[in-house]
Design a protein around this motif. Structure first.
Motif, mmCIF file in Angstrom:
data_model
loop_
_atom_site.group_PDB
_atom_site.id
_atom_site.type_symbol
_atom_site.label_atom_id
_atom_site.label_comp_id
_atom_site.label_asym_id
_atom_site.label_seq_id
_atom_site.Cartn_x
_atom_site.Cartn_y
_atom_site.Cartn_z
ATOM 1 N N ARG A 1 0.842 -1.199 0.000
ATOM 2 C CA ARG A 1 0.000 0.000 0.000
ATOM 3 C C ARG A 1 0.879 1.252 0.000
ATOM 4 N NH1 ARG A 1 -5.680 -0.494 3.180
ATOM 5 N NH2 ARG A 1 -6.273 -2.596 2.495
ATOM 6 N N GLU A 2 0.196 2.372 -0.219
ATOM 7 C CA GLU A 2 0.870 3.669 -0.134
ATOM 8 C C GLU A 2 0.267 4.425 1.039
ATOM 9 O OE1 GLU A 2 2.539 6.646 -3.401
ATOM 10 O OE2 GLU A 2 0.358 6.723 -3.239
ATOM 11 N N GLY A 3 1.136 4.963 1.880
ATOM 12 C CA GLY A 3 0.662 5.678 3.055
ATOM 13 C C GLY A 3 1.304 7.033 3.194
ATOM 14 N N THR A 4 0.741 7.828 4.114
ATOM 15 C CA THR A 4 1.242 9.181 4.381
ATOM 16 C C THR A 4 1.868 9.217 5.767
ATOM 17 O OG1 THR A 4 -0.521 10.120 3.034
ATOM 18 C CG2 THR A 4 0.630 11.624 4.530
ATOM 19 N N ILE A 5 3.062 9.749 5.853
ATOM 20 C CA ILE A 5 3.745 9.862 7.147
ATOM 21 C C ILE A 5 3.024 10.908 7.991
ATOM 22 C CG2 ILE A 5 5.903 10.482 8.302
ATOM 23 C CD1 ILE A 5 7.393 9.465 5.853
ATOM 24 N N VAL A 6 2.610 10.506 9.188
ATOM 25 C CA VAL A 6 1.897 11.432 10.078
ATOM 26 C C VAL A 6 2.747 11.856 11.266
ATOM 27 C CG1 VAL A 6 -0.366 10.590 9.397
ATOM 28 C CG2 VAL A 6 0.820 9.489 11.294
ATOM 29 N N GLU A 7 3.784 11.075 11.568
ATOM 30 C CA GLU A 7 4.649 11.451 12.687
ATOM 31 C C GLU A 7 5.995 10.740 12.549
ATOM 32 O OE1 GLU A 7 4.832 11.363 17.602
ATOM 33 O OE2 GLU A 7 2.990 10.789 16.551
ATOM 34 N N VAL A 8 7.071 11.483 12.771
ATOM 35 C CA VAL A 8 8.420 10.919 12.745
ATOM 36 C C VAL A 8 8.984 10.978 14.159
ATOM 37 C CG1 VAL A 8 10.755 11.108 11.804
ATOM 38 C CG2 VAL A 8 8.782 11.644 10.353
ATOM 39 N N ARG A 9 9.225 9.814 14.732
ATOM 40 C CA ARG A 9 9.776 9.739 16.081
ATOM 41 C C ARG A 9 11.256 9.361 16.014
ATOM 42 N NH1 ARG A 9 4.813 6.215 18.854
ATOM 43 N NH2 ARG A 9 3.185 7.832 18.618
ATOM 44 N N SER A 10 11.892 9.341 17.163
ATOM 45 C CA SER A 10 13.329 9.080 17.194
ATOM 46 C C SER A 10 13.665 7.667 16.730
ATOM 47 C CB SER A 10 13.870 9.295 18.610
ATOM 48 O OG SER A 10 13.213 8.432 19.531
ATOM 49 N N ASN A 11 12.769 6.715 16.989
ATOM 50 C CA ASN A 11 13.070 5.327 16.648
ATOM 51 C C ASN A 11 12.002 4.655 15.796
ATOM 52 O OD1 ASN A 11 11.140 5.322 18.615
ATOM 53 N ND2 ASN A 11 11.990 3.576 19.746
ATOM 54 N N GLU A 12 11.047 5.409 15.284
ATOM 55 C CA GLU A 12 9.996 4.833 14.463
ATOM 56 C C GLU A 12 9.241 5.927 13.728
ATOM 57 O OE1 GLU A 12 7.643 2.703 17.246
ATOM 58 O OE2 GLU A 12 6.658 4.484 18.077
ATOM 59 N N ILE A 13 8.450 5.496 12.762
ATOM 60 C CA ILE A 13 7.656 6.429 11.960
ATOM 61 C C ILE A 13 6.219 5.920 11.914
ATOM 62 C CG2 ILE A 13 7.297 7.384 9.652
ATOM 63 C CD1 ILE A 13 10.263 7.279 9.199
ATOM 64 N N LEU A 14 5.276 6.834 12.156
ATOM 65 C CA LEU A 14 3.864 6.486 12.084
ATOM 66 C C LEU A 14 3.324 6.860 10.710
ATOM 67 C CD1 LEU A 14 2.518 7.623 15.585
ATOM 68 C CD2 LEU A 14 3.532 5.446 14.905
ATOM 69 N N ILE A 15 2.537 5.928 10.127
ATOM 70 C CA ILE A 15 2.045 6.117 8.761
ATOM 71 C C ILE A 15 0.560 5.778 8.701
ATOM 72 C CG2 ILE A 15 2.238 5.304 6.381
ATOM 73 C CD1 ILE A 15 5.164 4.788 6.858
ATOM 74 N N ASN A 16 -0.186 6.634 8.030
ATOM 75 C CA ASN A 16 -1.606 6.413 7.804
ATOM 76 C C ASN A 16 -1.761 5.783 6.425
ATOM 77 O OD1 ASN A 16 -4.370 6.470 7.484
ATOM 78 N ND2 ASN A 16 -4.531 8.705 7.442
ATOM 79 N N ILE A 17 -2.324 4.546 6.393
ATOM 80 C CA ILE A 17 -2.511 3.857 5.113
ATOM 81 C C ILE A 17 -3.980 3.800 4.722
ATOM 82 C CG2 ILE A 17 -0.409 2.490 5.346
ATOM 83 C CD1 ILE A 17 -2.166 0.129 6.185
ATOM 84 N N GLY A 18 -4.820 4.627 5.370
ATOM 85 C CA GLY A 18 -6.216 4.714 4.986
ATOM 86 C C GLY A 18 -7.067 3.568 5.475
#
Length: 444
Positions: free
Chosen positions: A74-91
């Protein structure tokens, strides 16, 4: 999202309670009325506006509230970049997380581009974490996408340019997005088969960083095999370029090319995707025994297009036409009756050719080689001999000069009326190196 499911649950309970009330109210009430009352509730119970909107969207089927399956791309949008991980919304109404272990598999330059709002491909690797989020992988998604590209190229025969990044004993390794493609040695253009291991590795080392056209010839994702061919791609590329060149190029065009190979009869020159033949007679004005005497493979030279034969896919080139033509002013330097010293270049059945200066040759006919008493005049001279001759005729238009050695016998060639090429150079102000034999006589 939890509010939606809570509202849906309360609606279900409310629906069951009110359904009984609707039954007691009598059958005269329409289904539409009952549904309206059920939806809004009795006894003043109504849904909050936000929950109502979400529930209405759910009933309309506008949103996908299902959970994606493992392995989905899938293609998602980055919603938050943390120090050790990235949160992504894939709908999917549930955010996913790309963990540090996955980010470590990516190149640093690429990780630096991962900012809030950026669209990125992801693959679902696990369903949920302890926090209720999906585990996603960007590295797997990039590779999966590249495998799909490779499979499409295999089907279509498309040509792509890829950079050489390494090698092993069997061939070259090239970039293919976030994968590594392999070019077997047998599919590399210009690699001799007779090389030993050290020589082959040296050639491979020299090719690192080069960008090569390649064609996909094998894709086996499970075994992670991606095999490419430089030879097939080059052949197809050159055929396409040759078609383009024949359509665009015309006789008289001057182009730059690279010498690709040398043969006794000439040199093949790459002029931008197609090879043209530079015949040995067109290399220069001076006669050439073999092209290697003047050119080397890899030389960049300017050539002029002499002939184009699209039906036979042949291009004839000339280097000589771009060099100064010594015959243009030949009559200013040589005249009939002049006696000069020349160098015999070759002996043929009808006489001997002699060089007056680089690019200018004359013919000493057999009848003019020696006196008639000489039984075999052709044996009286050999290639490399320096002989004195008399100029019989000069034909600048046909680029021919007739010479006579027989008529020049006994003459020094240094009379006031008959100047040598060295004397002519002195008149022009050019420096003439003294002959070693003359120096020895003067010192004596």
């Amino acid at each position: 999202m939890s509010g939606v499911f809570a509202s849906m649950q309360s609606l279900s309970t409310l629906h069951q309670r009110n359904l009984g009330n609707c039954t007691m109210a009598g059958s005269s009430q329409t289904d539409s009325d009952r549904y309206s009352e059920e939806f809004n509730g009795f006894e003043g119970e109504t849904m909050e506006g936000a929950d109502y909107d979400l529930f209405e969207q759910y009933l309309a089927g506008d949103d996908d509230l299902g959970i994606p399956e493992r392995g989905d791309l899938r293609e998602g949008t980055i919603v938050e970049v943390r120090s050790n991980e990235i949160l992504i919304n894939i709908g999917a109404k549930r955010d996913g997380v790309v963990q540090q272990a996955d980010l470590a598999r990516l190149e640093r330059e690429y990780v630096a581009t991962l900012v809030v709002g950026e669209l990125v491909p992801v693959v679902v690797t696990k369903f949920t974490t302890d926090e209720g989020m999906l585990i996603l992988s960007i590295a797997d998604a990039l590779q999966k996408r590249d495998w799909l590209v490779a499979e499409k190229m295999l089907e279509s025969g498309e040509i792509a340019v890829r950079k050489v990044v390494g090698y092993n004993k069997g061939g070259l390794l090239v970039e293919f997005g976030h994968l590594r493609g392999f070019i077997p040695a047998s599919h590399i253009v210009g690699l001799p088969r007779s090389l030993n291991d050290d020589e082959r590795n040296h050639r491979f080392e020299e090719m690192i960083g080069a960008e090569l056209p390649v064609e996909v010839i094998e894709v086996e994702r499970r075994r992670r095999r991606l095999v490419l061919s430089h030879r097939l791609a080059e052949r197809k590329y050159r055929e396409e370029r040759k078609t383009h060149l024949f359509a665009e190029m015309k006789v008289g065009d001057v182009v730059e090319g690279e010498v690709r190979s040398l043969r006794p009869f000439g040199a093949f020159v790459d002029i931008g995707g197609a090879d043209g033949l530079l015949h040995v007679s067109e290399i220069g004005w001076t006669p050439v025994s073999h092209p290697r005497d003047v050119l080397q493979v890899g030389d960049r030279i300017q050539v002029e297009v002499l002939r184009l034969d699209a039906d036979r896919s042949r291009i004839a080139l000339s280097r000589k036409k771009l060099l100064p033509n010594p015959w243009e002013s030949i009559e200013e330097r040589y005249r009939q009756g002049q006696t000069i010293e020349v160098t015999v270049t070759r002996v043929v059945d009808f006489g001997a050719f002699a060089q007056l200066e680089p690019g200018v040759e004359g013919l000493i006919h057999t009848s003019e080689l020696a006196e008639i008493e000489v039984a075999e005049p052709l044996k009286s001279v050999a290639a490399g001999d320096r002989v004195v001759v008399k100029i019989l005729r000069v034909d600048a238009e046909r680029q021919r000069i007739g010479l006579s050695r027989r008529q020049a016998d006994g003459r020094s060639g240094k009379s006031p009326q008959e100047t040598t090429p060295d004397q002519m150079a002195e008149k022009k102000g050019e420096t003439v190196m003294p002959d070693a034999k003359d120096d020895s006589r003067e010192s004596a």
